[in-house]
Write a protein that holds these residues in place. Sequence first.
Motif, short mmCIF file in Angstrom:
data_model
loop_
_atom_site.label_atom_id
_atom_site.label_comp_id
_atom_site.label_asym_id
_atom_site.label_seq_id
_atom_site.Cartn_x
_atom_site.Cartn_y
_atom_site.Cartn_z
N GLU A 159 -15.78 10.33 -22.48
CA GLU A 159 -16.48 11.53 -22.93
C GLU A 159 -15.80 12.81 -22.46
O GLU A 159 -16.37 13.89 -22.53
CB GLU A 159 -17.93 11.50 -22.44
N ALA A 160 -14.56 12.69 -21.98
CA ALA A 160 -13.80 13.87 -21.58
C ALA A 160 -13.15 14.50 -22.81
O ALA A 160 -12.92 13.85 -23.82
CB ALA A 160 -12.72 13.49 -20.57
N TYR A 161 -12.84 15.78 -22.70
CA TYR A 161 -12.15 16.47 -23.78
C TYR A 161 -10.71 15.95 -23.90
O TYR A 161 -10.14 15.47 -22.93
CB TYR A 161 -12.16 17.98 -23.54
N PRO A 162 -10.14 16.03 -25.10
CA PRO A 162 -8.81 15.46 -25.34
C PRO A 162 -7.73 15.93 -24.37
O PRO A 162 -6.86 15.14 -23.98
CB PRO A 162 -8.49 15.89 -26.78
N HIS A 163 -7.77 17.20 -23.98
CA HIS A 163 -6.70 17.68 -23.09
C HIS A 163 -6.74 16.99 -21.73
O HIS A 163 -5.70 16.76 -21.11
CB HIS A 163 -6.77 19.21 -22.92
N LEU A 164 -7.93 16.62 -21.27
CA LEU A 164 -8.02 15.89 -20.00
C LEU A 164 -7.58 14.44 -20.16
O LEU A 164 -6.92 13.89 -19.28
CB LEU A 164 -9.45 15.94 -19.47
N LYS A 165 -7.93 13.84 -21.27
CA LYS A 165 -7.46 12.47 -21.53
C LYS A 165 -5.93 12.45 -21.59
O LYS A 165 -5.28 11.53 -21.08
CB LYS A 165 -8.04 11.95 -22.84
N GLY A 166 -5.37 13.47 -22.22
CA GLY A 166 -3.91 13.55 -22.32
C GLY A 166 -3.25 13.66 -20.95
O GLY A 166 -2.20 13.05 -20.71
N ARG A 167 -3.87 14.42 -20.06
CA ARG A 167 -3.31 14.54 -18.70
C ARG A 167 -3.40 13.22 -17.96
O ARG A 167 -2.50 12.87 -17.18
CB ARG A 167 -4.04 15.65 -17.93
N LEU A 168 -4.47 12.48 -18.17
CA LEU A 168 -4.59 11.18 -17.51
C LEU A 168 -3.52 10.22 -18.04
O LEU A 168 -2.91 9.47 -17.26
CB LEU A 168 -5.99 10.59 -17.73
N ILE A 169 -3.29 10.23 -19.34
CA ILE A 169 -2.23 9.39 -19.90
C ILE A 169 -0.88 9.77 -19.28
O ILE A 169 -0.08 8.90 -18.91
CB ILE A 169 -2.17 9.55 -21.44
N LYS A 170 -0.62 11.08 -19.15
CA LYS A 170 0.63 11.54 -18.54
C LYS A 170 0.74 11.04 -17.10
O LYS A 170 1.82 10.60 -16.66
CB LYS A 170 0.69 13.06 -18.58
N GLY A 177 0.81 -1.21 0.00
CA GLY A 177 0.00 0.00 0.00
C GLY A 177 0.85 1.26 0.00
O GLY A 177 0.49 2.26 -0.63
N GLU A 178 1.99 1.20 0.69
CA GLU A 178 2.88 2.37 0.75
C GLU A 178 3.44 2.69 -0.64
O GLU A 178 3.46 3.86 -1.06
CB GLU A 178 4.03 2.10 1.73
N ALA A 179 3.89 1.66 -1.35
CA ALA A 179 4.44 1.89 -2.69
C ALA A 179 3.35 2.39 -3.64
O ALA A 179 3.60 3.27 -4.48
CB ALA A 179 5.05 0.59 -3.23
N ALA A 180 2.15 1.86 -3.50
CA ALA A 180 1.04 2.31 -4.34
C ALA A 180 0.73 3.77 -4.07
O ALA A 180 0.48 4.56 -5.01
CB ALA A 180 -0.20 1.45 -4.10
N ALA A 181 0.75 4.17 -2.80
CA ALA A 181 0.45 5.55 -2.43
C ALA A 181 1.51 6.51 -2.99
O ALA A 181 1.18 7.60 -3.47
CB ALA A 181 0.37 5.68 -0.91
N GLN A 182 2.77 6.10 -2.94
CA GLN A 182 3.84 6.94 -3.48
C GLN A 182 3.68 7.11 -5.00
O GLN A 182 3.86 8.21 -5.53
CB GLN A 182 5.19 6.33 -3.14
N SER A 183 3.36 6.01 -5.67
CA SER A 183 3.16 6.06 -7.12
C SER A 183 1.97 6.93 -7.48
O SER A 183 2.03 7.72 -8.43
CB SER A 183 2.95 4.63 -7.66
N PHE A 184 0.91 6.81 -6.72
CA PHE A 184 -0.30 7.63 -6.94
C PHE A 184 0.03 9.11 -6.80
O PHE A 184 -0.39 9.93 -7.64
CB PHE A 184 -1.38 7.21 -5.93
N ALA A 185 0.78 9.46 -5.76
CA ALA A 185 1.14 10.87 -5.53
C ALA A 185 2.00 11.41 -6.68
O ALA A 185 1.79 12.53 -7.15
CB ALA A 185 1.89 11.00 -4.20
N LYS A 186 2.95 10.61 -7.15
CA LYS A 186 3.81 11.04 -8.26
C LYS A 186 2.99 11.23 -9.53
O LYS A 186 3.24 12.16 -10.31
CB LYS A 186 4.93 10.03 -8.48
N ALA A 187 2.02 10.35 -9.74
CA ALA A 187 1.17 10.44 -10.93
C ALA A 187 0.36 11.73 -10.91
O ALA A 187 0.26 12.44 -11.93
CB ALA A 187 0.24 9.23 -11.00
N CYS A 188 -0.23 12.03 -9.76
CA CYS A 188 -1.03 13.26 -9.64
C CYS A 188 -0.18 14.51 -9.85
O CYS A 188 -0.59 15.45 -10.53
CB CYS A 188 -1.71 13.31 -8.27
N THR A 189 1.01 14.50 -9.26
CA THR A 189 1.92 15.65 -9.40
C THR A 189 2.32 15.86 -10.86
O THR A 189 2.32 17.00 -11.35
CB THR A 189 3.17 15.44 -8.53
#
Length: 240
Positions: A195-206, A155-167
């Motif tokens: 159904e999101a606009y492309p710029h939001l999809k792009g941010r999720l991919i990033k 869970g700790e590693a997952a949380a760190q990865s999640f935080a880095k992804a959001c940042t």
Amino acid sequence: WQELVETAHDSYQVRALICCLLIVDPRRLAYDLQIDWLQVEHGQDFHRQVLRLLPLTQKLRPEQRLPLVERAMPALKQLSAPQYQDFRKTLMQLAKADGEIDLFEWRLYRLILQYLNPHFGDVQPLAARYSAVKDIRDEVATVLSVLVHFGHDTGEAAAQSFAKACTAAGFTGLQLQPRSNSLKPLNLALSKLSEAYPHLKGRLIKAMQAAIQSDGELRPVELDLVRTIAAIMEVPVALD
């Protein structure tokens, strides 16, 4: 591998090949249920094709399985519409034979639908509806949570990865969701994110790219999951 690639291009045998990828280890109880059901539903010739291909598919490495499915798409497009509907039902029946649908089964089935439903006229083009992060905040959190839990053992590693992804993607205020065995929340999230606009999809991919690169180790399950999610959202992704 080469024989399987050739089979993936064969419109007559390709369905048996894809079915083989969903058949469990012969030591598991569901194996006999799947094999017997295929013989009853699809006849002796299809049954023979499956038994011939099974030893080959069971030797595949995890990272070879979905690329084989993608190679099969042109041959699958040669099915008739009734054959395709029957094929979809067969795949779902095989996936559910052991009482659950695992991540590989989910990825395979969603890729089949994503590539083939438009070809057989089963979908209408989606119009972009969501242009602000606040509209899809929970759905983004769901997708990233699934990804980091499958990509990390603690869970700790997952949380760190999640935080880095959001940042990396500039997402703020997202909460890591608990690990879950159900893929229903992921399906619901992707339905809205499509159904999101492309710029939001792009941010999720990033964000997803940052998540799987956060520990310096790219696991096949992470790569396949990102590719599948990107295909469902119909956005390009470069992972190599």
